[in-house]
Design a protein around this motif. Structure first.
Motif, PDB file in Angstrom:
ATOM      1  N   GLN A  35       4.797  16.408   5.275  1.00 54.49           N
ATOM      2  CA  GLN A  35       5.467  16.289   3.979  1.00 54.49           C
ATOM      3  C   GLN A  35       6.003  14.880   3.752  1.00 54.49           C
ATOM      4  O   GLN A  35       6.473  14.238   4.680  1.00 54.49           O
ATOM      5  CB  GLN A  35       6.654  17.242   3.961  1.00 54.49           C
ATOM      6  CG  GLN A  35       6.256  18.673   3.737  1.00 54.49           C
ATOM      7  CD  GLN A  35       6.954  19.206   2.504  1.00 54.49           C
ATOM      8  OE1 GLN A  35       8.148  19.327   2.503  1.00 54.49           O
ATOM      9  NE2 GLN A  35       6.214  19.482   1.460  1.00 54.49           N
ATOM     10  N   SER A  36       5.956  14.440   2.497  1.00 48.94           N
ATOM     11  CA  SER A  36       6.522  13.128   2.178  1.00 48.94           C
ATOM     12  C   SER A  36       8.026  13.217   1.986  1.00 48.94           C
ATOM     13  O   SER A  36       8.775  12.345   2.392  1.00 48.94           O
ATOM     14  CB  SER A  36       5.898  12.578   0.902  1.00 48.94           C
ATOM     15  OG  SER A  36       4.576  12.195   1.137  1.00 48.94           O
ATOM     16  N   CYS A  37       8.459  14.279   1.326  1.00 53.10           N
ATOM     17  CA  CYS A  37       9.884  14.412   1.026  1.00 53.10           C
ATOM     18  C   CYS A  37      10.325  15.846   1.292  1.00 53.10           C
ATOM     19  O   CYS A  37       9.631  16.781   0.916  1.00 53.10           O
ATOM     20  CB  CYS A  37      10.136  14.033  -0.430  1.00 53.10           C
ATOM     21  SG  CYS A  37      11.862  14.135  -0.896  1.00 53.10           S
TER      22      CYS A  37
ATOM     23  N   SER B 185       8.261   8.673  -1.770  1.00 50.45           N
ATOM     24  CA  SER B 185       7.527   9.265  -2.888  1.00 50.45           C
ATOM     25  C   SER B 185       6.018   9.139  -2.705  1.00 50.45           C
ATOM     26  O   SER B 185       5.251   9.855  -3.327  1.00 50.45           O
ATOM     27  CB  SER B 185       7.957   8.624  -4.208  1.00 50.45           C
ATOM     28  OG  SER B 185       7.537   7.280  -4.250  1.00 50.45           O
ATOM     29  N   CYS B 186       5.574   8.214  -1.853  1.00 47.41           N
ATOM     30  CA  CYS B 186       4.130   8.008  -1.723  1.00 47.41           C
ATOM     31  C   CYS B 186       3.507   9.073  -0.822  1.00 47.41           C
ATOM     32  O   CYS B 186       4.181   9.690   0.001  1.00 47.41           O
ATOM     33  CB  CYS B 186       3.843   6.619  -1.173  1.00 47.41           C
ATOM     34  SG  CYS B 186       4.538   6.322   0.450  1.00 47.41           S
ATOM     35  N   ASP B 187       2.232   9.278  -0.995  1.00 45.47           N
ATOM     36  CA  ASP B 187       1.521  10.264  -0.188  1.00 45.47           C
ATOM     37  C   ASP B 187       0.172   9.667   0.212  1.00 45.47           C
ATOM     38  O   ASP B 187      -0.857  10.009  -0.354  1.00 45.47           O
ATOM     39  CB  ASP B 187       1.338  11.551  -1.013  1.00 45.47           C
ATOM     40  CG  ASP B 187       1.264  12.766  -0.105  1.00 45.47           C
ATOM     41  OD1 ASP B 187       0.870  12.600   1.065  1.00 45.47           O
ATOM     42  OD2 ASP B 187       1.594  13.869  -0.569  1.00 45.47           O
TER      43      ASP B 187
ATOM     44  N   SER C 245      14.805  18.794  -2.103  1.00 45.62           N
ATOM     45  CA  SER C 245      14.620  18.923  -3.540  1.00 45.62           C
ATOM     46  C   SER C 245      15.912  18.423  -4.185  1.00 45.62           C
ATOM     47  O   SER C 245      16.953  18.322  -3.538  1.00 45.62           O
ATOM     48  CB  SER C 245      14.326  20.361  -3.922  1.00 45.62           C
ATOM     49  OG  SER C 245      15.330  21.193  -3.414  1.00 45.62           O
TER      50      SER C 245
ATOM     51  N   SER D 252      10.514   0.602  -4.823  1.00 44.06           N
ATOM     52  CA  SER D 252      11.457   1.700  -5.028  1.00 44.06           C
ATOM     53  C   SER D 252      10.811   3.033  -4.672  1.00 44.06           C
ATOM     54  O   SER D 252      10.989   4.011  -5.345  1.00 44.06           O
ATOM     55  CB  SER D 252      11.960   1.697  -6.468  1.00 44.06           C
ATOM     56  OG  SER D 252      10.883   1.609  -7.358  1.00 44.06           O
ATOM     57  N   TYR D 253      10.043   3.032  -3.599  1.00 43.07           N
ATOM     58  CA  TYR D 253       9.290   4.243  -3.226  1.00 43.07           C
ATOM     59  C   TYR D 253      10.114   5.205  -2.383  1.00 43.07           C
ATOM     60  O   TYR D 253       9.640   6.272  -2.028  1.00 43.07           O
ATOM     61  CB  TYR D 253       8.037   3.838  -2.438  1.00 43.07           C
ATOM     62  CG  TYR D 253       8.389   3.338  -1.058  1.00 43.07           C
ATOM     63  CD1 TYR D 253       9.007   2.110  -0.892  1.00 43.07           C
ATOM     64  CD2 TYR D 253       8.174   4.128   0.064  1.00 43.07           C
ATOM     65  CE1 TYR D 253       9.395   1.670   0.353  1.00 43.07           C
ATOM     66  CE2 TYR D 253       8.563   3.691   1.321  1.00 43.07           C
ATOM     67  CZ  TYR D 253       9.170   2.468   1.451  1.00 43.07           C
ATOM     68  OH  TYR D 253       9.572   2.055   2.689  1.00 43.07           O
ATOM     69  N   VAL D 254      11.351   4.804  -2.032  1.00 47.07           N
ATOM     70  CA  VAL D 254      12.156   5.634  -1.128  1.00 47.07           C
ATOM     71  C   VAL D 254      13.043   6.576  -1.942  1.00 47.07           C
ATOM     72  O   VAL D 254      13.666   6.161  -2.911  1.00 47.07           O
ATOM     73  CB  VAL D 254      13.025   4.744  -0.216  1.00 47.07           C
ATOM     74  CG1 VAL D 254      14.007   5.590   0.569  1.00 47.07           C
ATOM     75  CG2 VAL D 254      12.133   3.964   0.728  1.00 47.07           C
ATOM     76  N   VAL D 255      13.073   7.850  -1.554  1.00 47.34           N
ATOM     77  CA  VAL D 255      13.981   8.805  -2.191  1.00 47.34           C
ATOM     78  C   VAL D 255      14.766   9.513  -1.087  1.00 47.34           C
ATOM     79  O   VAL D 255      14.338   9.531   0.065  1.00 47.34           O
ATOM     80  CB  VAL D 255      13.211   9.840  -3.043  1.00 47.34           C
ATOM     81  CG1 VAL D 255      12.654   9.192  -4.296  1.00 47.34           C
ATOM     82  CG2 VAL D 255      12.097  10.509  -2.260  1.00 47.34           C
TER      83      VAL D 255
ATOM     84  N   ILE E 159       0.844  -1.195   0.000  1.00 46.29           N
ATOM     85  CA  ILE E 159       0.000   0.000   0.000  1.00 46.29           C
ATOM     86  C   ILE E 159       0.882   1.249   0.000  1.00 46.29           C
ATOM     87  O   ILE E 159       0.576   2.245  -0.641  1.00 46.29           O
ATOM     88  CB  ILE E 159      -0.944  -0.016   1.226  1.00 46.29           C
ATOM     89  CG1 ILE E 159      -2.006  -1.106   1.034  1.00 46.29           C
ATOM     90  CG2 ILE E 159      -1.586   1.353   1.454  1.00 46.29           C
ATOM     91  CD1 ILE E 159      -2.861  -1.363   2.240  1.00 46.29           C
ATOM     92  N   PHE E 160       2.021   1.161   0.698  1.00 46.38           N
ATOM     93  CA  PHE E 160       2.925   2.312   0.768  1.00 46.38           C
ATOM     94  C   PHE E 160       4.116   2.194  -0.189  1.00 46.38           C
ATOM     95  O   PHE E 160       4.707   3.187  -0.574  1.00 46.38           O
ATOM     96  CB  PHE E 160       3.466   2.476   2.191  1.00 46.38           C
ATOM     97  CG  PHE E 160       2.373   2.618   3.211  1.00 46.38           C
ATOM     98  CD1 PHE E 160       1.745   3.842   3.389  1.00 46.38           C
ATOM     99  CD2 PHE E 160       1.950   1.530   3.963  1.00 46.38           C
ATOM    100  CE1 PHE E 160       0.722   3.980   4.309  1.00 46.38           C
ATOM    101  CE2 PHE E 160       0.925   1.656   4.889  1.00 46.38           C
ATOM    102  CZ  PHE E 160       0.306   2.887   5.062  1.00 46.38           C
ATOM    103  N   THR E 161       4.490   0.949  -0.522  1.00 49.15           N
ATOM    104  CA  THR E 161       5.725   0.762  -1.284  1.00 49.15           C
ATOM    105  C   THR E 161       5.479   0.458  -2.764  1.00 49.15           C
ATOM    106  O   THR E 161       6.421   0.412  -3.530  1.00 49.15           O
ATOM    107  CB  THR E 161       6.569  -0.387  -0.696  1.00 49.15           C
ATOM    108  OG1 THR E 161       5.850  -1.616  -0.894  1.00 49.15           O
ATOM    109  CG2 THR E 161       6.838  -0.196   0.776  1.00 49.15           C
ATOM    110  N   GLY E 162       4.223   0.214  -3.134  1.00 49.90           N
ATOM    111  CA  GLY E 162       3.910  -0.050  -4.539  1.00 49.90           C
ATOM    112  C   GLY E 162       4.004  -1.508  -4.913  1.00 49.90           C
ATOM    113  O   GLY E 162       3.186  -2.013  -5.652  1.00 49.90           O
TER     114      GLY E 162
END
Lengths: 418, 413
Positions: free
Chosen positions: A328-330, A164-166, A333, A156-159, A147-150
């Protein structure tokens, strides 16, 4: 008499050479003949590529490798004076996903590795419903994670700077329902939460170990290590009952020409990493009680791992309950200018401490070094100074017992040789 | 802007990129229906192999209603691009899948596809794959190890010679005479192991990007000189199910198709089943409307990200990637990478680690955009992707902004 044999089981393969003396196992040699050279594939690429390539080191702990990679990059950012603070939400999501990966690993190991081995060693028929039992929990928990990681594996949802998920509260509730499903199952089959006693399947483990007279099988020099300070565990060294702080500088990796796996030592000694090490360093009362009686034997190791799966499920629920999705998710910048930095990322993965070390020169990966949990537990060492698993199999009365000991560490050759 | 250019861009994005013929006319399907019925009849008459279990019983015991199963069957029928009238046949095929022996081997890999398969959807994995498909041998999942496992494999190979489907996970390292990867006490190289097992197989299915194209082990500098199954196995039907990990729905789909028709599904030029790889991610993406409207995520966590805008500018490779994840999704359809705001990395395309990479918009990634208009079929498109030079897809990002739909920069100006 030397007999060469092979061990290959869920999560990888390795050659094991047994040496027997007077009918019992005297020594083993572990050889990992296989390697993909992932570290060298990473070198020369843009550093952000590590966030999609590192998880592919291992399909079994892909998320742990992802977090180790991002931790290494973020550590490097901080050392390069790029100031930022992850939001509580981003941290929660990463921690939740990591709990899910650990839970499914622990549970799958119990039902697909440990229980079948125990039935076999007792010459009993393996019940047909073990896979079904494992999948009940693993479906639910990986679904909650996705649900959170795809997706899982290879999310690969981590930056750098967050996720990256919201998610909205609807998604959080959806995940919570799945975690509740898992908890309910655990309360039926593994642990009684009121009396903190073991139930059905954990009872089976105990009874089968007792019947085969191997509850305390597999002892070593009682030297444990956890490198990560995480939401569920602390770092430390636990040596012969004494707890002390860690010093990263004391990690030493040795290349061995006989095998694709490198040996790794802490303060010139071989150490055990993983759930048992974490529980002892955390001074968990329940696990400590068991450890006092059974030392570093198989039962302590199994109990610590499954109990960690249970406590992590409670933690996962707690994380969801206090997640504030409005944050905030991230927070970072993308840096347009060229960066040079080095960093270390540490994660407590299912089988123990995982380390990613990176050196970045002008946005490109100069060197990438990975130390995996199985490397700690399965280091070969020398005749005079043997690795942990090698110490532990000594005295096993049969090949089956030796296999079981090795599997109680849950070797992962995929990771170990990358 | 010149009209001709506008027109060609419009064509590029309106193109029905995949000319998968889903309507072959009544006669064709009536014919196929009869053929499938006959095939299923034959399978039913055969004894279930290995640990075959009655699907109906298993489902009942597990509290699945017949309705749930039929719902799954109708979704699967659609996925296989068959008319709805085939639903009962697909359901039947699932019930006789245990007549088809499957051997699954792992070479140079990370076990990720087995892991993904372990949580396949629909009637769950334990029913559909471990019980229903007769998985004769799986190096990772099976209980036996060492010599015992080798013996079990030999028996399966002998007993089901010419009949089993061989599933291969992982790449084949050819460097230093194949000695980067060896198996068993006899130290057989991965290549020899694969050739020996492929020899008696009815078909070979390469599962995941490593088995298909060499995947991550084959990424530059390809330290072990790794290649995919189709580079090694010749003279046998090879089916590729790329992606990292391969979608379990597509793995099950291939076996179902084989059970149903006795043949391999229609493949594209890269040997991928068209039912799964006939369309681009972009064609059915849930964020497509934002692409068309020129609404993009510009930074992780920005307003665009919060509103699920298009990820193209963040390096999403959806427009160049053929796969059905936008419809099938992952982990019991709960989500997929684009669903969590991370662009597609193009993992079902050849050489994607080197050519596509990630987070780099395609305009900066030194990859050639596909060309061609409405007439292009998926095959030509796939080849075009590799060889043709053409209009940078990045132009569209600019073009749709210029079309005046939305310009995030305007806010700053």
């Amino acid at each position: 008499m030397i007999k060469k044999d092979i061990i290959e089981k869920i999560e990888g393969e390795a050659d094991v050479v047994f040496t027997k003396k007077n009918g019992v196992v005297d020594d083993i040699d572990l050889i990992f003949p296989y390697s993909r050279g992932i570290e060298s594939i990473l070198e020369g690429r843009e550093y952000r590529d590590a966030l999609v390539i590192a998880p592919r080191v291992c399909g079994i702990c892909s998320h742990s490798h992802l977090i180790a990679a991002v931790n290494a990059i973020e550590d490097g950012f901080r050392k390069a004076n790029i100031a930022f603070e992850l939001t509580e939400k981003a941290r929660c999501i990463r921690d939740f996903a990591l709990s899910c990966e650990l839970i499914q690993n622990h549970i799958k190991w119990l039902y697909l590795v440990i229980l079948p081995e125990l039935y076999k060693i007792n010459r009993l028929e393996i019940p047909g419903d073990l896979i079904k039992k494992a999948s009940k929990i693993t479906y639910a928990i990986t679904k909650a994670m996705a649900i959170f990681t795809g997706q899982w594996p290879h999310a690969s949802y981590v930056v750098a700077g967050g996720v990256s998920c919201d998610p909205s509260y609807v998604e959080v509730l959806q995940a919570k329902a799945l975690v509740d499903e898992v908890l309910e199952y655990m309360h039926e089959a593994l642990f009684n939460p009121k009396e903190m006693s073991i139930l059905k399947d954990m009872e089976s483990v105990f009874t089968l170990l007792e019947k085969a007279d191997i509850l305390s099988l597999c002892m070593h020099t009682e030297n444990f290590l956890a490198l990560g300070d995480t939401f569920f565990s602390r770092s430390g060294v636990y040596k012969e009952g004494i707890l002390s702080k860690i010093d990263i500088e004391k990690i030493e990796e040795i290349t061995r020409y006989e095998s694709k796996a490198k040996d790794v030592l802490y303060d010139h000694e071989f150490v055990e990493v993983g759930p048992l090490a974490r529980a002892l360093i955390n001074q968990d009362e329940i696990v400590n009680g068991i450890y006092k009686e059974y030392k570093s034997g198989i039962w302590s190791r199994i109990f610590a791992r499954i109990f960690e799966g249970y406590t992590l499920t409670l933690k996962a629920k707690e994380i969801l309950e206090c997640m504030d999705v409005s944050q905030q998710s991230c927070v970072l910048s993308h840096h347009k200018k060229s960066l040079s930095f080095s960093g270390i990322g540490i994660v407590e993965a299912a089988r123990g401490s995982l380390v990613h070390e990176i050196v970045i020169k002008e946005n490109r990966i100069d060197t990438y070094n990975i130390i995996t949990p199985s490397q700690w537990n399965l280091s070969r060492g020398s005749v005079n100074k043997k690795g942990v698993a090698r110490q532990a199999v000594r005295g096993a009365r049969s090949k089956e017992e030796a296999y079981l000991i090795l599997r109680s560490f849950d070797l992962c050759s995929v990771c170990t040789t990358q | 802007m010149a009209e001709g250019r506008d027109e060609s861009i419009k064509k590029l994005f309106d193109a029905k990129s995949a000319k998968v013929n889903t309507n072959r006319g009544e006669e064709y399907f009536a014919d196929l229906y009869v053929k499938c019925q006959k095939r299923l009849g034959e399978l039913k008459a055969m004894p279930a192999t290995g640990g075959g279990v009655d699907l109906r019983k298993v489902l009942e015991e597990d509290g699945f209603e017949r309705r749930d199963f039929l719902k799954w069957a109708s979704a699967t029928t659609a996925m296989l691009m068959l008319p709805a009238s085939f639903t009962p046949l697909v359901a039947e095929a699932a019930e006789v899948m245990n007549r088809i022996p499957v051997v699954w081997i792992e070479l140079s890999d990370c076990a990720g596809n087995s892991e993904a398969l372990l949580r396949s959807d629909g009637p769950k994995i334990d029913e559909i794959v471990l019980d229903i498909i007769s998985l004769e041998f799986h190096e990772t999942l099976q209980a036996a190890a060492g010599h015992q496992a080798e013996k079990q494999l030999e028996e399966a190979l002998e007993l089901f010679r010419g009949k089993y489907i061989l599933f291969v996970e992982g790449a084949i390292p050819l460097g230093i005479d194949g000695n980067f990867g060896t198996l068993g006490a006899k130290a057989e190289t991965f290549k020899d192991h694969l050739l020996r097992l492929a020899d008696g197989a009815a078909a070979v299915v390469a599962v995941g990007s490593c088995a298909t194209y060499g995947g991550i082990p084959a990424a530059a500098p390809n330290p072990t000189d790794a290649v995919g199954v189709m580079d090694i196995v010749k003279g046998k039907p090879v089916i590729n199910i790329p992606a990292c990990p391969a979608n379990p729905a597509n793995i099950v789909g291939v076996v179902l198709h084989y059970a149903l028709t006795g043949s391999v599904p229609e493949l594209d030029s890269l040997l991928r089943p068209k039912f799964a790889f006939g369309y681009r991610i972009h064609d059915n993406c849930e964020r497509r409307a934002h692409f068309d409207a020129g609404e993009y995520v510009e930074e992780w966590g920005d307003e665009g990200a919060k509103n699920n805008f298009c990820l193209y500018k963040m390096g999403c490779k959806g427009p160049m990637t053929f796969n059905n994840c936008s419809i099938i999704r992952y982990n019991e359809s709960v989500n997929w990478p684009i669903g969590v705001g991370r662009g597609c990395i193009g993992c079902s395309e050849p050489d994607f680690w080197d050519k596509y990479a990630y987070e780099r918009p395609m305009a900066n990634a030194h990859i050639k955009a596909p060309t061609g208009g409405v007439e292009r079929t998926v095959d030509q498109f796939g080849l075009g992707l590799l060889t043709a030079a053409g209009i940078g897809i990045g132009i569209h990002a600019a073009a749709s902004v210029m079309a005046g739909k939305k310009n995030s920069d305007e806010k700053d100006a």
